[in-house]
Motif scaffolding. Structure first.
Motif, PDB file in Angstrom:
ATOM      1  N   GLY A 163       5.600   4.497   3.819  1.00 30.24           N
ATOM      2  CA  GLY A 163       4.754   4.449   2.627  1.00 30.24           C
ATOM      3  C   GLY A 163       4.773   5.784   1.898  1.00 30.24           C
ATOM      4  N   PHE A 180       4.618  -2.394  -6.464  1.00 26.49           N
ATOM      5  CA  PHE A 180       3.558  -2.565  -5.467  1.00 26.49           C
ATOM      6  C   PHE A 180       2.244  -3.012  -6.075  1.00 26.49           C
ATOM      7  CE2 PHE A 180       6.471  -0.878  -2.514  1.00 26.49           C
ATOM      8  CZ  PHE A 180       6.052  -1.385  -1.295  1.00 26.49           C
ATOM      9  N   THR A 187      -1.113   0.538  -0.385  1.00 21.74           N
ATOM     10  CA  THR A 187      -0.034   0.298   0.579  1.00 21.74           C
ATOM     11  C   THR A 187       1.158   1.193   0.290  1.00 21.74           C
ATOM     12  OG1 THR A 187      -0.720  -2.005   0.778  1.00 21.74           O
ATOM     13  CG2 THR A 187       1.489  -1.457   1.556  1.00 21.74           C
ATOM     14  N   PHE A 188       1.468   1.375  -0.986  1.00 17.74           N
ATOM     15  CA  PHE A 188       2.623   2.182  -1.378  1.00 17.74           C
ATOM     16  C   PHE A 188       2.410   3.665  -1.093  1.00 17.74           C
ATOM     17  CE2 PHE A 188       5.110   4.133  -5.064  1.00 17.74           C
ATOM     18  CZ  PHE A 188       6.311   4.119  -4.383  1.00 17.74           C
ATOM     19  N   TYR A 212       8.386   1.595   1.417  1.00 21.60           N
ATOM     20  CA  TYR A 212       7.395   0.840   2.179  1.00 21.60           C
ATOM     21  C   TYR A 212       7.779   0.729   3.654  1.00 21.60           C
ATOM     22  CZ  TYR A 212       4.650  -3.092   3.859  1.00 21.60           C
ATOM     23  OH  TYR A 212       3.832  -3.899   4.601  1.00 21.60           O
TER      24      TYR A 212
END
Length: 513
Positions: free
Chosen positions: A47, A282, A213-214, A43
């Motif tokens: 990412g 995540f 997001t990951f 992250y």
């Protein structure tokens, strides 16, 4: 035909088969770092884009060095000090440096397993209440900050003693009856538990946002050298390479073993579990962000100790069926940590057993007892958190990386053993390694790790780690490094109680390319 004979090694333990070795190798590699370190590192470093340097690091450094460890252990048939001495008598120190690193890691790794074990039971009734951070630091650890104390915390001491007894019993039973049987149960159980956890996480509110997001790549991050450094660091931390484990494990394989193929499977199994951990973590963080009405990128505490023992308890308290989720998560940490712990202890036990002519039980009692005493003295006290954090940082980022660099240079440049090791791997394996392997081990890995080491060292000597006082950092951090050097200097001076220099590795006549 060569008239050389391989020196007999009567009574050396062996895995019952390649499956046992594979599960033990995967059990060693899949540890705490896969679950709590990889997601946060990914992250923080682009990412989804981080998967690119991560894959490059796996292929150019992780797998090549893993095969180096396998080839050394299998060809020279011993623990790390035995193997490096058989490369040359003056190189025994390298093996003891690796053993010392394993010894230090074992002392604090056990403490983290105890934390996870206690939190498995805390999950049942959400014992951390409304403020998991205060509960972890004050109520559970009774943290006194960056100082060395002798104030024992009963809630840490007795479970720590229990974990040490369990680990020493497993290692004391031997390679096949202890370590192999344990991993054959724990690794499938770990996989089942973690799959259940991940599937549950995927159905939480906000899980999709967490996965976005990951996996959403920040391609600009690929131009940052720090991202590539993080990728190479993560590979070495997660594969259990560079501090004697895979050398020792490979030495227990039978003379004919499909080492290269097993190495590929073990490496990709480890990375697959890391990816699975990233998905589960995540998806869960996405749920937390949805409950708080913020973006996943605005959350704090998504790596390391904070993720596992502060952030996740917060999430467990919020979610439906939280206690079950908590038991699965912390139980997975316990299983992953324990299989790694026994592999680390085997490195130390095997080295002492071979050097001093002890029985397996005697070696386990001697080194395990000493490690347990040190572990209890340091990590069942009110100063355990800061000591553990600092010792871990310096042991891995100085000790393990230096060990890996020296091993590559020693084998590739000083002794020029890479052609022999390549021929050995190809002689016993269905999958072959080519000149590319020698180039990567001899040049790419030491250069990449050298850059990682220099960058990290500059920071360590200019900025006090964790904003701790310099006196504390020097005592705990550089003190750990000093211990590595001391062991590497002193132990080779002591005589071997069993013959070690009469070993003749298997002839490679006609196999060198």
């Amino acid at each position: 035909m060569s008239t050389q004979k391989t020196a007999p090694h009567v009574g050396r333990e062996q895995w019952t088969g390649q499956l046992g070795f594979l599960l033990a190798a995967v059990g060693s590699a899949v540890g705490l770092g896969n679950i709590w370190r990889f997601p946060g590192v990914a992250y923080e470093n682009g990412g989804g884009a981080f998967l690119v340097p991560y894959l490059v690091a796996l292929l150019t450094a992780g797998i090549p060095f893993l095969l180096l460890d396998y080839s050394l252990g299998h060809r020279f048939r011993g623990g790390a000090p035995t193997v490096f001495r058989r490369l040359g008598r003056r190189f025994e120190s390298v093996g003891w440096f690796q053993v010392a690193a394993s010894f230090i890691i074992a002392t604090y790794y056990t403490a983290i397993i105890v934390w996870a074990l206690r939190y498995t039971f805390f999950s049942v009734n959400l014992a951390w209440g409304e403020d998991p951070a205060t509960f972890f630091v004050e109520d559970f650890l009774h943290d006194a900050g960056p100082t060395l104390t002798t104030d024992i915390v009963g809630g840490l001491f007795w479970p720590l003693l229990g974990v040490w007894i369990a680990a020493l019993l497993v290692v004391g039973l031997g390679v096949s009856r202890g370590i192999e049987k344990t991993t054959k149960v724990f690794i499938p159980l770990l996989l089942v538990m973690f799959l259940i956890l991940v599937v549950r996480a995927l159905f939480l509110e906000g899980a999709v946002e967490g996965l976005d997001t990951f996996f959403t790549p920040n391609w600009a991050a690929l131009g940052d050298p720090a991202v590539w450094i993080a990728a190479y660091s993560q590979i070495f931390f997660s594969l259990s390479i560079g501090f004697g484990i895979m050398i020792t494990y490979a030495s227990y394989l039978r003379r004919r073993a499909n080492v290269v193929r097993v190495g590929y499977v073990a490496a990709f199994a480890n990375s697959s579990f890391e990816l699975l951990a990233g998905i589960g973590v995540f998806a869960t963080l996405g749920f937390m962000a949805a409950q708080q009405g913020v973006g996943v990128g605005d959350l704090e505490g998504i790596t390391g100790v904070i993720l596992s023992f502060i952030t996740f308890p917060q999430i467990i308290s919020m979610m439906p069926g939280g206690p079950i989720f908590g038991v699965l998560f912390f139980g997975s940490l316990v299983l992953a940590g324990f299989t790694s712990l026994v592999s680390i202890l085997q490195v130390v036990s095997a080295a002492v057993q071979e050097k001093f002519g002890l029985s397996r039980v005697q070696a386990v009692a001697a080194v395990g007892g000493l490690a347990a005493v040190i572990s209890l003295a340091l990590y069942s006290t009110t100063s355990s958190l800061a000591v553990l954090d600092t010792v871990d940082k310096y042991t891995n980022e100085v000790g393990v990386i230096v060990s890996a660099i020296v091993a590559c240079v020693l084998v590739g440049v000083v002794t020029r053993q890479l052609p022999n090791l390549q021929a050995h791997l190809n002689a016993i394996s269905t999958a072959r390694v080519g000149t590319w392997w020698r180039v990567l081990v001899g040049y790419v890995v030491p250069l990449a790790l050298g850059y990682v080491f220099i960058r990290g060292l500059i920071e360590l000597v200019t900025v006090p780690y964790g904003e701790y006082p310099w006196a504390f950092v020097n005592a705990a951090g550089w003190g750990a490094v000093g211990f590595l050097v001391l062991v590497a200097v002193v132990l080779p001076l002591l005589p071997w109680r069993r013959p070690v220099d009469d070993f003749v590795p298997e002839s490679l006549e006609g196999r060198l390319s």
